[in-house]
Design a protein around this motif. Structure first.
Motif, PDB file in Angstrom:
ATOM      1  N   ARG A  15       0.833  -1.201   0.000  1.00 28.56           N
ATOM      2  CA  ARG A  15       0.000   0.000   0.000  1.00 28.56           C
ATOM      3  C   ARG A  15       0.864   1.245   0.000  1.00 28.56           C
ATOM      4  O   ARG A  15       1.936   1.286   0.591  1.00 28.56           O
ATOM      5  CB  ARG A  15      -0.864   0.039   1.255  1.00 28.56           C
ATOM      6  N   SER A  16       0.348   2.276  -0.609  1.00 32.82           N
ATOM      7  CA  SER A  16       1.070   3.540  -0.591  1.00 32.82           C
ATOM      8  C   SER A  16       0.810   4.240   0.746  1.00 32.82           C
ATOM      9  O   SER A  16      -0.089   3.885   1.499  1.00 32.82           O
ATOM     10  CB  SER A  16       0.596   4.437  -1.741  1.00 32.82           C
ATOM     11  N   ALA A  17       1.579   5.246   1.053  1.00 30.47           N
ATOM     12  CA  ALA A  17       1.429   5.990   2.306  1.00 30.47           C
ATOM     13  C   ALA A  17       0.062   6.663   2.368  1.00 30.47           C
ATOM     14  O   ALA A  17      -0.549   6.752   3.430  1.00 30.47           O
ATOM     15  CB  ALA A  17       2.544   7.023   2.433  1.00 30.47           C
ATOM     16  N   ASP A  18      -0.449   7.135   1.237  1.00 30.80           N
ATOM     17  CA  ASP A  18      -1.759   7.780   1.219  1.00 30.80           C
ATOM     18  C   ASP A  18      -2.868   6.803   1.590  1.00 30.80           C
ATOM     19  O   ASP A  18      -3.800   7.149   2.309  1.00 30.80           O
ATOM     20  CB  ASP A  18      -2.048   8.369  -0.164  1.00 30.80           C
ATOM     21  N   ARG A  23      -6.906   5.021   5.603  1.00 27.82           N
ATOM     22  CA  ARG A  23      -7.485   3.964   6.437  1.00 27.82           C
ATOM     23  C   ARG A  23      -7.456   4.365   7.906  1.00 27.82           C
ATOM     24  O   ARG A  23      -8.432   4.183   8.631  1.00 27.82           O
ATOM     25  CB  ARG A  23      -6.728   2.652   6.228  1.00 27.82           C
ATOM     26  N   LYS A  24      -6.351   4.960   8.354  1.00 29.31           N
ATOM     27  CA  LYS A  24      -6.257   5.413   9.751  1.00 29.31           C
ATOM     28  C   LYS A  24      -7.284   6.511  10.036  1.00 29.31           C
ATOM     29  O   LYS A  24      -7.928   6.500  11.080  1.00 29.31           O
ATOM     30  CB  LYS A  24      -4.847   5.937  10.049  1.00 29.31           C
ATOM     31  N   LEU A  25      -7.449   7.440   9.114  1.00 28.85           N
ATOM     32  CA  LEU A  25      -8.425   8.511   9.309  1.00 28.85           C
ATOM     33  C   LEU A  25      -9.849   7.974   9.367  1.00 28.85           C
ATOM     34  O   LEU A  25     -10.671   8.457  10.145  1.00 28.85           O
ATOM     35  CB  LEU A  25      -8.295   9.559   8.205  1.00 28.85           C
ATOM     36  N   LYS A  26     -10.150   6.963   8.540  1.00 22.48           N
ATOM     37  CA  LYS A  26     -11.479   6.355   8.577  1.00 22.48           C
ATOM     38  C   LYS A  26     -11.724   5.672   9.922  1.00 22.48           C
ATOM     39  O   LYS A  26     -12.824   5.778  10.482  1.00 22.48           O
ATOM     40  CB  LYS A  26     -11.636   5.350   7.439  1.00 22.48           C
ATOM     41  N   ILE A  27     -10.734   4.987  10.432  1.00 20.63           N
ATOM     42  CA  ILE A  27     -10.876   4.302  11.724  1.00 20.63           C
ATOM     43  C   ILE A  27     -11.059   5.323  12.841  1.00 20.63           C
ATOM     44  O   ILE A  27     -11.936   5.176  13.696  1.00 20.63           O
ATOM     45  CB  ILE A  27      -9.660   3.379  11.993  1.00 20.63           C
ATOM     46  N   ILE A  28     -10.242   6.369  12.841  1.00 18.65           N
ATOM     47  CA  ILE A  28     -10.350   7.413  13.870  1.00 18.65           C
ATOM     48  C   ILE A  28     -11.709   8.109  13.784  1.00 18.65           C
ATOM     49  O   ILE A  28     -12.370   8.348  14.795  1.00 18.65           O
ATOM     50  CB  ILE A  28      -9.191   8.424  13.747  1.00 18.65           C
TER      51      ILE A  28
END
Length: 137
Positions: A15-18, A23-28
């Motif tokens: 996966r790319s960094a973006d 994914r982290k922003l969606k979880i948060i």
């Protein structure tokens, strides 16, 4: 001629960094949304379940420059003594009367006409609130 590539082959190196950041922003965001819904639900439940005494002004009648009769319907637990505060105001919205009424009847619904004494001619009456006797508020 040689072909020039401007990026890595898609999907070749994970996966790319973006994508990881998205994914982290969606979880948060999902976690914060769930917490917010929980807080709103808790406040609503506390408001509804925490009110053991409530009342409603059915009607009022200005009797004179010094008295207002108020038809009040009080709902409470039968074992609770309720205290309701009424305020009357004149045409300029100045307070001309205030009274606390205690309802100790062993019933869950009390329908009563009470009298609020005033210092001037009242044009409106307001039920400030009700609470169990002895509670701060």
């Amino acid at each position: 001629m040689s072909a020039v590539r401007e990026g890595l082959p898609e999907g070749r190196y994970g996966r790319s960094a973006d994508e990881r950041t998205d994914r982290k922003l969606k979880i948060i965001g999902a976690a914060l949304g769930a917490v917010l819904l929980g807080v709103i639900g808790w406040i609503g439940w506390d408001y509804v379940a925490g009110r053991s005494v409530s009342a409603e002004v059915i009607k009022f009648q200005v009797i004179s420059d010094t008295e207002v009769k108020v038809h009040l319907e009080v709902r409470k637990d039968a074992s609770v003594t309720g205290v309701c505060t009424m305020v009357s105001q004149d045409e300029q919205h100045a307070e001309v009367g205030r009274a606390d009424f205690t309802f100790a009847q062993p019933r869950s619904r009390v329908d009563e006409v009470v009298s609020v004494k005033t210092t001037g001619r009242a044009t409106m009456i307001e039920l400030v609130g009700c609470q169990p006797a002895g509670s701060a508020g």
